[in-house]
Design an enzyme around this catalytic site. Sequence first.
Site, PDB file in Angstrom:
ATOM      1  N   HIS A 219       4.257   4.202  12.131  1.00 21.79           N
ATOM      2  CA  HIS A 219       3.222   5.106  12.644  1.00 21.79           C
ATOM      3  C   HIS A 219       3.744   6.130  13.655  1.00 21.79           C
ATOM      4  CE1 HIS A 219      -0.241   2.015  11.708  1.00 21.79           C
ATOM      5  NE2 HIS A 219       0.561   2.236  10.685  1.00 21.79           N
TER       6      HIS A 219
ATOM      7  N   GLU B 243      -5.097   1.312   3.001  1.00 23.33           N
ATOM      8  CA  GLU B 243      -4.797   0.311   4.031  1.00 23.33           C
ATOM      9  C   GLU B 243      -4.863   0.898   5.436  1.00 23.33           C
ATOM     10  OE1 GLU B 243      -2.551  -2.201   6.805  1.00 23.33           O
ATOM     11  OE2 GLU B 243      -2.119  -0.135   6.251  1.00 23.33           O
ATOM     12  N   GLU B 244      -4.304   2.086   5.621  1.00 24.18           N
ATOM     13  CA  GLU B 244      -4.287   2.682   6.956  1.00 24.18           C
ATOM     14  C   GLU B 244      -5.688   3.076   7.421  1.00 24.18           C
ATOM     15  OE1 GLU B 244      -1.802   2.210   8.509  1.00 24.18           O
ATOM     16  OE2 GLU B 244       0.046   2.571   7.410  1.00 24.18           O
TER      17      GLU B 244
ATOM     18  N   HIS C 244       0.843  -1.204   0.000  1.00 22.84           N
ATOM     19  CA  HIS C 244       0.000   0.000   0.000  1.00 22.84           C
ATOM     20  C   HIS C 244       0.871   1.244   0.000  1.00 22.84           C
ATOM     21  CE1 HIS C 244       0.521   1.131   4.325  1.00 22.84           C
ATOM     22  NE2 HIS C 244       0.667  -0.169   4.501  1.00 22.84           N
TER      23      HIS C 244
ATOM     24  N   ASP D 145       4.577  -5.865   4.668  1.00 15.80           N
ATOM     25  CA  ASP D 145       3.941  -4.748   5.373  1.00 15.80           C
ATOM     26  C   ASP D 145       4.064  -4.924   6.882  1.00 15.80           C
ATOM     27  OD1 ASP D 145       2.502  -2.424   5.804  1.00 15.80           O
ATOM     28  OD2 ASP D 145       0.552  -3.387   5.623  1.00 15.80           O
TER      29      ASP D 145
ATOM     30  N   ASP E  86      -0.504   4.423   0.902  1.00 13.35           N
ATOM     31  CA  ASP E  86      -1.032   5.448   1.791  1.00 13.35           C
ATOM     32  C   ASP E  86      -0.287   5.380   3.122  1.00 13.35           C
ATOM     33  OD1 ASP E  86      -2.360   2.906   2.217  1.00 13.35           O
ATOM     34  OD2 ASP E  86      -3.695   3.924   3.623  1.00 13.35           O
TER      35      ASP E  86
ATOM     36  N   ASP F 180       6.603   1.765   6.184  1.00 18.38           N
ATOM     37  CA  ASP F 180       5.196   1.348   6.158  1.00 18.38           C
ATOM     38  C   ASP F 180       4.415   2.240   5.200  1.00 18.38           C
ATOM     39  OD1 ASP F 180       2.736   0.233   6.764  1.00 18.38           O
ATOM     40  OD2 ASP F 180       2.500   1.317   8.648  1.00 18.38           O
TER      41      ASP F 180
END
Length: 510
Positions: free
Chosen positions: A468, A189-190, A122, A218, A124, A155
């Site tokens: 994150h 995804e997030e 992903h 991921d 995003d 990520d």
Amino acid sequence: MIFCISLIMLLLAGGNSSSPNSLSQEEERIFQYIDGHQDEFVQNLAGWVAVESDSIQPHLRAEVTRMVKIAAASLQDLGASVMLRDTGIQQLPSGQNISLPPVILAKLGEDPLKPTVCFYGHVDVMPAKIQDGWKTSPYNLTEIDGNLFGRGTTDDKGPVLAWINAVKTFKALNIEIPVNIKFLIEGMEEAGSIGLEELVEKEKEHFFSDVNYIVISDNIWLSTTKPALTYGTRGNACFSVQVECGEKDLHSGSVGGIVHEAMSDLIALLDSLVNSCGHILVPGIYDDVAPLTEEEKKQYELIEFDLKEYKASIGVKEIIYDTKEEIFSHLWRLPSLSIHGIEGAFYEPGIKTVIPSRVIGKFSIRQVPHMDLSKMECQVKRYLERIFSKRKSSNKLTVSMEMGAKPWVANINDPQYEAAKKAIQKVFNQDPDMIRDGATIPIARMFQDITKKSVMMFPIGAADDGEHSQKEKISRSNYINGIKVFASFLLEISKLHKTLQEAPSLKTMT
């Protein structure tokens, strides 16, 4: 007969007279090219990180779509056939409807004699602002002491680009790509991969029909230095507990002491869920947990684990358990309950002497095989209702499970795990840790359930990469070696797949 069986086993083991870590001429050329072009690959990552493709904040949706199109263009440059599939509309809590970003479905190669590997990633990211505590601009890739800091580096933009760069290297050197390769790359995804499950369901007889292996990159290693392959994740069930005591907030001086307060009830309910050792107090919650097998215990023994390093990587002074087996069991193989916050309460600096009229507690349970989501939901609701009734409160209680994702477990003896191990041995000169992940990655279980294909998680990020967080990074070494290991994996899975295809014919010769 014995000779043929022995020959098959030798082939499956990669039997030859050379060292298992020795490189073929193709691999030497590939690795040299990657080393020689690493600055170019880092600059590519810088360009991707610069796009604020935050899927959580609706006002940045156009940036997410732009990022998806940049990734699609990168795949087209490889010669891949690329489709951008629409996944519909997202309705926001405000009632506003906004378009979801398209999902990339791309394919390169259609040789029926080659295996087909599908990579999922992903592009995003989670929200990031300099005022959150970043020491560097989150959308400006910054290299410090060999680490590449920026939102999305580990990520998941870094791993996605590593896959693209691995294929790009084959093309640049005019080396035949040994597999057919497909890409499924999304931009939500997030935010929960909205619309993706429906798309995968639609494509299971089309895009996925000839796929042999699905690879997800991921997640991260358990260590800061030792590679890992992941074969399982926990599920997650998110709950809300709402307590209402009146129509409006009340003054604690005027009515404090004569009403049942919602916050007091809620604190008591949350406190009843888990003890100080992390043991969940909901009756029956452990009844269906699959027992730890002897094979798993042996895997734990093989894992190199530095407790001091682990505590430093997560930023704590102490953890509850001391032994490696206890830590892994409670992180991967047993459910855990975490309390996340309270909505409706005063949380700003200073004192506000108010009795909230309504408060909502939020917690989640990470579940493991063979726990049943619906059964667990009933257990939690029944337990909290019983605790609440004992308080003899006049307030109103509402317990709900907001969302649930199931755990995922793969077969570590699948061919692609064997191929990935060989690739890791060649690039990192060591065997990988075989690990589970305590987090939840719903996409793995979703792919497995819908497509019925072999799914593997193949991380390149280290334990201290700070997914994150305000310090998200990937080391230059891991990023460049990630490109190498993905390229090597394509060669290894091709050879192993061919050997497995030939094995039946060897048996018939006897």
